[in-house]
Structure formats: C-alpha cells, structure tokens
Motif scaffolding. Structure first.
Motif, PDB file in Angstrom:
ATOM      1  N   VAL A  73       0.837  -1.207   0.000  1.00  0.00           N
ATOM      2  CA  VAL A  73       0.000   0.000   0.000  1.00  0.00           C
ATOM      3  C   VAL A  73       0.866   1.248   0.000  1.00  0.00           C
ATOM      4  CG1 VAL A  73      -1.625   1.369   1.379  1.00  0.00           C
ATOM      5  CG2 VAL A  73      -2.009  -1.079   1.082  1.00  0.00           C
ATOM      6  N   LEU A  74       1.899   1.258   0.849  1.00  0.00           N
ATOM      7  CA  LEU A  74       2.754   2.441   0.931  1.00  0.00           C
ATOM      8  C   LEU A  74       3.519   2.674  -0.367  1.00  0.00           C
ATOM      9  CD1 LEU A  74       3.793   4.735   2.695  1.00  0.00           C
ATOM     10  CD2 LEU A  74       5.589   3.217   3.514  1.00  0.00           C
ATOM     11  N   SER A  75       4.012   1.608  -0.975  1.00  0.00           N
ATOM     12  CA  SER A  75       4.827   1.762  -2.184  1.00  0.00           C
ATOM     13  C   SER A  75       3.988   2.038  -3.432  1.00  0.00           C
ATOM     14  CB  SER A  75       5.686   0.506  -2.399  1.00  0.00           C
ATOM     15  OG  SER A  75       4.868  -0.644  -2.517  1.00  0.00           O
ATOM     16  N   GLY A  88       1.202   6.607   9.511  1.00  0.00           N
ATOM     17  CA  GLY A  88       0.478   5.557  10.228  1.00  0.00           C
ATOM     18  C   GLY A  88       0.842   4.163   9.749  1.00  0.00           C
ATOM     19  N   ILE A  89       1.007   4.010   8.429  1.00  0.00           N
ATOM     20  CA  ILE A  89       1.397   2.713   7.869  1.00  0.00           C
ATOM     21  C   ILE A  89       2.785   2.327   8.364  1.00  0.00           C
ATOM     22  CG2 ILE A  89       2.077   1.564   5.718  1.00  0.00           C
ATOM     23  CD1 ILE A  89      -0.231   3.038   4.355  1.00  0.00           C
ATOM     24  N   PHE A  90       3.688   3.289   8.380  1.00  0.00           N
ATOM     25  CA  PHE A  90       5.048   3.005   8.842  1.00  0.00           C
ATOM     26  C   PHE A  90       5.059   2.583  10.311  1.00  0.00           C
ATOM     27  CE2 PHE A  90       9.050   4.456  10.788  1.00  0.00           C
ATOM     28  CZ  PHE A  90       9.943   3.689  10.062  1.00  0.00           C
ATOM     29  N   VAL A  91       4.343   3.321  11.148  1.00  0.00           N
ATOM     30  CA  VAL A  91       4.279   2.985  12.574  1.00  0.00           C
ATOM     31  C   VAL A  91       3.603   1.631  12.775  1.00  0.00           C
ATOM     32  CG1 VAL A  91       3.256   3.643  14.793  1.00  0.00           C
ATOM     33  CG2 VAL A  91       4.353   5.373  13.357  1.00  0.00           C
ATOM     34  N   GLY A  92       2.533   1.369  12.022  1.00  0.00           N
ATOM     35  CA  GLY A  92       1.847   0.086  12.126  1.00  0.00           C
ATOM     36  C   GLY A  92       2.731  -1.077  11.722  1.00  0.00           C
ATOM     37  N   LYS A 206       6.262  12.329   2.267  1.00  0.00           N
ATOM     38  CA  LYS A 206       5.896  10.920   2.087  1.00  0.00           C
ATOM     39  C   LYS A 206       7.069  10.106   1.555  1.00  0.00           C
ATOM     40  CE  LYS A 206       2.214  12.129  -0.308  1.00  0.00           C
ATOM     41  NZ  LYS A 206       0.968  12.018  -1.115  1.00  0.00           N
ATOM     42  N   ALA A 207       7.872  10.720   0.680  1.00  0.00           N
ATOM     43  CA  ALA A 207       9.068  10.034   0.186  1.00  0.00           C
ATOM     44  C   ALA A 207      10.032   9.751   1.327  1.00  0.00           C
ATOM     45  CB  ALA A 207       9.754  10.872  -0.891  1.00  0.00           C
ATOM     46  N   SER A 208      10.100  10.666   2.301  1.00  0.00           N
ATOM     47  CA  SER A 208      10.957  10.461   3.469  1.00  0.00           C
ATOM     48  C   SER A 208      10.496   9.244   4.268  1.00  0.00           C
ATOM     49  CB  SER A 208      10.937  11.711   4.345  1.00  0.00           C
ATOM     50  OG  SER A 208      11.713  11.533   5.507  1.00  0.00           O
ATOM     51  N   ALA A 212      12.468   5.792   4.744  1.00  0.00           N
ATOM     52  CA  ALA A 212      12.709   5.321   6.116  1.00  0.00           C
ATOM     53  C   ALA A 212      12.322   3.860   6.249  1.00  0.00           C
ATOM     54  CB  ALA A 212      11.921   6.174   7.107  1.00  0.00           C
ATOM     55  N   LEU A 213      11.215   3.460   5.607  1.00  0.00           N
ATOM     56  CA  LEU A 213      10.796   2.056   5.661  1.00  0.00           C
ATOM     57  C   LEU A 213      11.810   1.165   4.958  1.00  0.00           C
ATOM     58  CD1 LEU A 213       8.736  -0.133   6.346  1.00  0.00           C
ATOM     59  CD2 LEU A 213       7.549   0.417   4.204  1.00  0.00           C
ATOM     60  N   GLN A 214      12.299   1.605   3.806  1.00  0.00           N
ATOM     61  CA  GLN A 214      13.291   0.806   3.087  1.00  0.00           C
ATOM     62  C   GLN A 214      14.563   0.631   3.923  1.00  0.00           C
ATOM     63  OE1 GLN A 214      12.493  -0.621   0.064  1.00  0.00           O
ATOM     64  NE2 GLN A 214      10.502   0.271   0.542  1.00  0.00           N
TER      65      GLN A 214
END
Length: 234
Positions: A73-75, A88-92, A206-208, A212-214
């Motif tokens: 979803v994020l990508s 929220g997706i990143f924290v989840g 959002k790119a940040s 960060a997730l990657q």
C-alpha cells in the motif's frame, strides 16, 4: 515595468528544504521504527504475552500477509496517500514487526540483541555513508538488487529442507553482503527522491517515510543475518 522573476526564483530557492534536513528526518523515522519494534518485542517477551499470541497457529501467516499488505500500500499508493496515512502505515508496520521480533529477544536475550544492534549500526552506517557520498547513478542496479533478494529467498527455502549448518552459515554471509549493498542503494535513492520532489513538500514528506521504511528493512535484515551467524541461543 519591474521584473521580479529573479526575486521569486530566489525566494523559491530559500524555501526549499536543504537535503541534510531531509536525510536527518528520514533516518530519525527509521530509528523511531526500530525503537517501536524493539519496545513492542520487549513488552511481549517480558510479559509472556508472546506465548499466548503464538498459540494461534495462523499467526505467522497473518503477520506476514499484514506486513506485505502495508508495504504494498505504501509503495504503490504513495502519491495518493496523505502524509498522516503514510506515517500511520510506517508505525503500524514497525509495531507488527515487534511481534515477530519478540521471538528473537526470547531466543538470544536482550544483551545479545543490544550488542548486535551496535554491530549492525556500524555496518549500516558505513554503507549508508557510501550511498550518500556517491555520485554514481544507482538506478541501473535495481535489477541486481531484485536478483539478490530472489536468490536469498530461494536459499532460505532450500535451508528449510537441507538443515545444514554449513549452508546456513553461507546463507548468512550472502544475506549480510546483499543487505549491505542494498543499504548503499537505498541511501542513494533517498537523495535522488529528494531532488525529484524538493518542490513538492507533501510528496517529499511521504518520500521520506517511504525511504525510512526501506532503510528500516535493510537495518533489520542485516541485524537478523548477523545475529543468526554470530549469536548464541539462550
């Protein structure tokens, strides 16, 4: 007539966020994610709740599907998501990863986990710096990164059936090498995305989160391969 195009250009230049702030913010989000994962894992392991959760036979599959769904979803919808939704997706995702991370804490103990977090930080930091300072175009390495991940997945599946300690060690060495390379790749991509979206504040934010997730995944996988190779089970 007064031409103010020069002053407007100068004003736009001043309003652009400097790249070092973008880089610092991205790594801050990455370390926040790691902290959430660690704290959730520590809470579950120290209270014994993890034993209750893993009584559910389908829990590993549910966690895997949920984590993959969040990443997809994020990508795939990064441009359409709000900044708050991306965060929220990143924290989840970080919290969900804490559930599986609790098993690592139980297996190796808090002391070893802290030690290998430090070792991982050294490896990760060195490769991140390499990615940040390089001026080479890394986009052509995309397929090499994909090949490395697919090769790792195949080796992991083989290891499940082979049960060889020698093969397991070789797998860990390959995993460490692959994720060190991917860390450099993702660090350079972080810079590239900054220059692509520097005039779009919301998209840059959002790119940040996406970067960060990657980097979070790079760090966590590098850590897991290091502790599998060098750690000792309790």
């Amino acid at each position: 007539m007064y031409d103010n195009s020069g002053s407007l250009a100068l004003e736009r230049e001043r309003s652009r966020p400097p790249i070092y702030k973008h880089v610092a913010k991205t790594y801050a989000w990455m370390f926040l994610g790691l902290a959430i994962t660690f704290l959730v894992g520590l809470l579950l392991a120290s209270t014994g709740l993890i034993y209750v959760l893993f009584l559910m036979p389908l829990l590993p599959i549910i966690l895997l599907v949920a984590e993959l769904a969040l990443v997809l979803v994020l990508s795939s919808r990064l441009g359409k998501l709000s900044v708050g939704a991306a965060r929220g997706i990143f924290v989840g995702y970080s919290a969900l990863s804490g559930v599986t991370f609790s098993a690592v804490l139980l297996m190796y103990g808090v002391g070893q986990v802290f030690f290998f977090f430090g070792i991982t930080a050294l490896f990760f930091g060195a490769m991140s710096v390499a990615g940040l300072v390089t001026k080479q175009d890394v986009s052509r390495l995309r397929y090499l990164v994909l090949f490395g991940l697919v090769a790792l997945l195949v080796m992991e599946l083989v290891a499940l059936f082979l049960g060889s300690s020698t093969f397991e060690q070789g797998l860990c060495f390959v995993g460490i090498a692959v994720f060190m390379g991917i860390t450099t790749y993702d660090s350079k991509r972080m810079k590239d995305l900054f220059y692509a979206f520097e005039e779009q504040p919301a998209m840059l934010e959002k790119a940040s989160i996406f970067c960060a997730l990657q980097l979070y995944l790079d760090f966590l996988n590098l850590f897991l391969y290091l502790i599998r190779l060098l750690g000792r089970d309790n």
